[in-house]
Scaffold this motif. Structure first.
Motif, PDB file in Angstrom:
ATOM      1  N   LEU A   1       0.840  -1.192   0.000  1.00  0.00           N
ATOM      2  CA  LEU A   1       0.000   0.000   0.000  1.00  0.00           C
ATOM      3  C   LEU A   1       0.879   1.247   0.000  1.00  0.00           C
ATOM      4  O   LEU A   1       1.977   1.230   0.566  1.00  0.00           O
ATOM      5  CB  LEU A   1      -0.870   0.072   1.268  1.00  0.00           C
ATOM      6  CG  LEU A   1      -1.893  -1.027   1.508  1.00  0.00           C
ATOM      7  CD1 LEU A   1      -1.305  -2.096   2.404  1.00  0.00           C
ATOM      8  CD2 LEU A   1      -3.111  -0.445   2.152  1.00  0.00           C
ATOM      9  N   THR A   2       0.362   2.292  -0.631  1.00  0.00           N
ATOM     10  CA  THR A   2       1.025   3.587  -0.448  1.00  0.00           C
ATOM     11  C   THR A   2       0.038   4.487   0.279  1.00  0.00           C
ATOM     12  O   THR A   2      -1.178   4.440   0.012  1.00  0.00           O
ATOM     13  CB  THR A   2       1.441   4.210  -1.800  1.00  0.00           C
ATOM     14  OG1 THR A   2       0.331   4.208  -2.655  1.00  0.00           O
ATOM     15  CG2 THR A   2       2.581   3.432  -2.434  1.00  0.00           C
ATOM     16  N   ILE A   3       0.585   5.324   1.182  1.00  0.00           N
ATOM     17  CA  ILE A   3      -0.311   6.088   2.072  1.00  0.00           C
ATOM     18  C   ILE A   3       0.135   7.541   2.113  1.00  0.00           C
ATOM     19  O   ILE A   3       1.327   7.842   2.325  1.00  0.00           O
ATOM     20  CB  ILE A   3      -0.259   5.470   3.488  1.00  0.00           C
ATOM     21  CG1 ILE A   3      -0.777   4.033   3.415  1.00  0.00           C
ATOM     22  CG2 ILE A   3      -1.046   6.272   4.489  1.00  0.00           C
ATOM     23  CD1 ILE A   3      -0.216   3.167   4.491  1.00  0.00           C
ATOM     24  N   ASN A   4      -0.817   8.381   1.910  1.00  0.00           N
ATOM     25  CA  ASN A   4      -0.561   9.830   1.986  1.00  0.00           C
ATOM     26  C   ASN A   4      -0.067  10.170   3.392  1.00  0.00           C
ATOM     27  O   ASN A   4      -0.720   9.831   4.380  1.00  0.00           O
ATOM     28  CB  ASN A   4      -1.883  10.573   1.692  1.00  0.00           C
ATOM     29  CG  ASN A   4      -1.695  12.072   1.626  1.00  0.00           C
ATOM     30  OD1 ASN A   4      -0.973  12.652   2.445  1.00  0.00           O
ATOM     31  ND2 ASN A   4      -2.347  12.697   0.653  1.00  0.00           N
ATOM     32  N   GLN A   5       1.093  10.837   3.447  1.00  0.00           N
ATOM     33  CA  GLN A   5       1.690  11.051   4.781  1.00  0.00           C
ATOM     34  C   GLN A   5       0.984  12.124   5.598  1.00  0.00           C
ATOM     35  O   GLN A   5       1.174  12.217   6.809  1.00  0.00           O
ATOM     36  CB  GLN A   5       3.182  11.374   4.656  1.00  0.00           C
ATOM     37  CG  GLN A   5       3.485  12.681   3.981  1.00  0.00           C
ATOM     38  CD  GLN A   5       4.885  13.148   4.307  1.00  0.00           C
ATOM     39  OE1 GLN A   5       5.308  13.097   5.472  1.00  0.00           O
ATOM     40  NE2 GLN A   5       5.616  13.597   3.297  1.00  0.00           N
TER      41      GLN A   5
END
Ligand code: FMN
Length: 732
Positions: A264-268
């Motif tokens: 997953l990629t997650i908005n920081q």
């Protein structure tokens, strides 16, 4: 499919792979200790399984100036890369609850690196990897063919785990350990094969492609703290493989969270999930195969793998020992089949019957006779044959050994052109319900052939008894007018280690039936159980006599009937306390007291009571035991009476039923069984065990009765209970 197809496949596969398999097993055992040694390192924090990323990340962020990556390995050690409060680069195992450093990762030791390279590729790069992969695949095929052989040996899938009849050490443990390590070895072979296929990209897409993120669409609001990100709150630390932290505070940098099954990629800033990509199946299977093949992450599994690899080494040894024995006994002929007057046909699975046949062959050759020895399957037209000698073992459910399966069809196909005198000797074991059945079938088949005339009646040989074989040899010699004396080689007891036993008591014969009890003590502590045999050598030569042992108060007790002129009984009878003898304890594990039976019924006649006396004496757990014994008269019981009464009082013996054949109602033990039919079938139904020890005649009567009881009341043949280890016998 016949047994031979599986047997030859099993052998061919083992022969073609044994060198690499040995190497892979030895290195496999060593490598199994790497996860074990890692697991013992103190880098695993308590309760790590309950923590979420939302709980862990704020703690770590506070304690370190910059975090680059956090990873969790198969041992659940949490590793952190970043810079510490002083700005120093750092790679360390940390406690995810507190952020404190638990240790520093060290590279794999050179030794393990070396062994790993050898195990994976034999230091031969891609070619080596190919051969190792092939070996894993061959191991899979060996396991499948071995499983088929066990199913055939045990006479069906349902009996796969039932008791194994002990033939010889190599064979017995090849099967016993084969069954025990079947699952781990299949797992090793399958996972090893899969890893090799994956390595050569033969299992589909095995790489993880990172997603492309639309940077223009990234949102900066609503801003949240990492502890409030839903995805972090819902992700347990132990499910994480790694998390890469954003490079800067810019919204275009994001978290990359690699879980066990997806990335997953997650908005920081907002915690929004920007992309979610499940891993390809091939990647998941590779990871699973690695877990299973290496034992990483599980101490117990790693140890199971080590033991299974050790077993593979034992299978290589025992498999070759079995084959060697088989081949060593194969026939060498001086004359051809077409010119020989004496045709010796052998049915044998494991070669021992060949030993007997060769002896006859050699005697005939020595006397200048043209004799030919071959497998029963090589039966054909023998134009010069005058005598046909068939020596055959029985296997399966009273079936032919592999090298005799085609015999019946061949006999129908090839009648002999001249009249031939035949004789059949059956080799078998009373441990099986269909004693020498195949030999009887052969005898019947030959009797129906117009060209065949019997020379002597069929003879049987139990457990390769030289004495029983010599009875046939004498009978045949007389009828054929050709001496075939049984050589001392055959009768010679194999060279073995002996025990020194000192006589501690001997009742000598006090009874009309000549029975006496003798007790002995060993000079060294030996693993001996009631039901084992004591082999004695009364004349200090090849002649061996076996007696059932009862172990009482750490002494061996034999119950012996003095036969006029009896070699063994006469010898034992004369022994006085203090005298020492040379003897051998022979394990008879298939007649030991069953550890888990809810009830045990013991059936004996005469001296057959001996092992039961020991078993009762040692029945400290008070398993309900019912003893049925048959004696000639009351006086025969006298020497056991007190002991049996005391045992009853101590609840080591539940019930005693006695039949006297020469007094009172003149009953046999079989009459008592008919009387107690319901009780006996109930015991069998509730998984109880029936043990029989005594004369073969009594055994036959009892088996007939048990068989009809079992058929009528339980709907099964008695062989069903024997195959399930509920009927144990030791008769002579
Ligand atoms: C798996 C197995 C099944 C057997 N089945 C029988 C049987 O049904 N009846 C019998 O009398 N003996 C049976 N036996 C005993 C053998 O026939 C006996 O040990 C014989 O001497 C073996 O001869 P070989 O070494 O030439 O094969 C069996 C042995 C084994 C290992």
């Amino acid at each position: 499919m016949t047994i031979s197809v599986w047997r030859y496949s099993h052998l061919a596969l083992a022969v073609s792979s044994f060198l690499l398999l040995t190497l892979a097993s030895v290195t496999g055992i060593i490598l199994a200790f790497e996860p074990v040694s890692q697991k013992l390192q103190p880098y695993r924090a308590d309760n790590v399984g309950q923590l979420t990323l939302a709980q862990t990340l704020p703690v770590l962020k506070k304690g370190y100036e910059e975090l680059t990556e956090l990873s969790v390995d198969a041992n659940q050690f949490v590793q952190l890369r970043g810079t510490d409060a002083n700005g120093k680069n750092l790679t360390a195992y940390v406690d995810p609850r507190t952020g404190s450093i638990l240790g520093t990762p060290t590279p794999q030791s050179e030794f393990f690196q070396w062994v790993t390279a050898l195990h994976r590729s034999l230091f031969l790069h891609e070619a080596g990897r190919f051969f190792v992969g092939l070996t894993a695949f061959l191991l899979l095929l060996i396991t499948v063919s071995g499983t088929m052989l066990i199913i055939q040996r045990q006479r069906g899938v349902k009996r796969f785990f039932t008791r194994i009849v002990r033939d010889n050490f190599a064979q017995y443990y090849h099967v016993v350990l084969g069954r025990l390590s079947l699952i781990p070895i299949i797992v090793i072979a399958l996972s090893g094969t899969y890893l090799s296929l994956a390595r050569f990209n033969l299992v589909g897409e095995a790489t993880i492609v990172s997603p492309t993120i639309d940077l223009d669409a990234l949102q900066s609001k609503p801003e949240r703290k990492p502890a409030d990100f839903a995805v972090f709150q819902n992700t347990r630390l132990v499910d994480v493989q790694s998390i890469e932290f954003p490079f800067s505070d810019d919204v275009e940098d994001y978290y990359t969270l690699k879980l066990k099954d997806r990335e997953l990629t997650i908005n920081q800033l907002t915690g929004e999930i920007l992309s979610e990509k499940p891993y390809p199946t091939a990647v998941l299977l590779t990871s699973l195969s690695l877990d299973l093949h290496t034992g990483r992450g599980s101490l117990i599994w790693a140890l199971i793998l080590a033991v299974a690899s050790g077993n593979i080494l034992f299978f290589i040894y025992s498999g070759f020992a079995i084959t060697w024995k088989r081949l060593a006994n194969r026939a060498k002929n001086k004359y051809t089949a077409t010119e020989s007057r004496f045709i010796i046909l052998v049915g044998s699975e494991n070669g021992s019957t060949f030993r007997f046949a060769q002896l006859v062959h050699q005697h005939l050759l020595k006397q200048g006779k043209k004799a030919y020895l071959t497998d029963l399957n090589n039966y054909g037209v023998f134009p010069e044959a005058e005598h046909l000698l068939v020596l055959t073992a029985t296997y399966g459910l009273g079936e032919a050994p592999t090298n005799a399966r085609r015999f019946a069809a061949l006999v129908e196909k090839y009648p002999q052109p001249q009249s031939v005198r035949y004789s059949v000797v059956g080799f078998g074991s009373h441990a099986y319900p269909d004693f020498c059945q195949f030999a009887f079938d052969v005898n019947q088949l030959l009797a129906k052939q117009a060209w065949a005339a019997p020379l002597v009646d069929i003879h049987t040989v139990n457990d390769r008894s030289p004495e029983e074989f010599s009875l046939w040899a004498d009978a045949w010699s007389q009828q054929a007018n050709l001496p075939i004396p049984i050589s001392a080689d055959l009768l010679q007891a194999p060279k073995r280690r002996f025990d020194k036993l000192t006589v501690t008591g001997n009742t000598r014969t006090a009874l009309p039936d000549g029975t006496f009890l003798i007790r002995m003590r060993g000079s060294r502590r030996r693993n001996v159980a009631s039901g084992d045999w004591l082999a004695i050598y009364p004349a200090n030569d090849h002649r061996e006599r076996l007696y059932s042992i009862g172990v009482l108060e750490n002494e061996l007790q034999l119950s012996v009937r003095l036969h006029p002129g009896g070699l063994g009984s006469g010898f034992l009878h004369e022994l006085t306390p203090g005298e020492a003898i040379r003897a051998r304890i022979v394990s008879n594990a298939s007649f030991h007291f069953p550890k888990k039976a809810p009830v045990v019924i013991m059936i004996a006649n005469g001296t057959g009571i001996a092992p039961f006396l020991g078993m009762i004496s040692q029945n400290r757990q008070q398993t309900p035991c019912h003893l049925y014994c048959g004696f000639r008269q009351r006086t025969s019981l006298a020497m056991y009476g007190d002991f049996l009464e005391e045992s009853r009082a101590a609840k080591k013996l539940t019930n005693l039923h006695i039949a006297y054949s020469r007094e009172g109602d003149k009953q046999y033990v079989s009459d008592l069984l008919i009387r107690d039919a319901d009780f006996i079938t109930n015991v069998l139904m509730m998984n109880g065990v029936v043990m029989i020890c005594g004369s073969l005649a009594m055994q036959k009567d009892v088996l007939d009765i048990l068989d009809s009881l079992c058929q009528n009341k339980l709907g099964n043949a008695v062989s069903y209970y024997q195959a399930h280890g509920q009927l144990l016998m030791d008769c002579y």
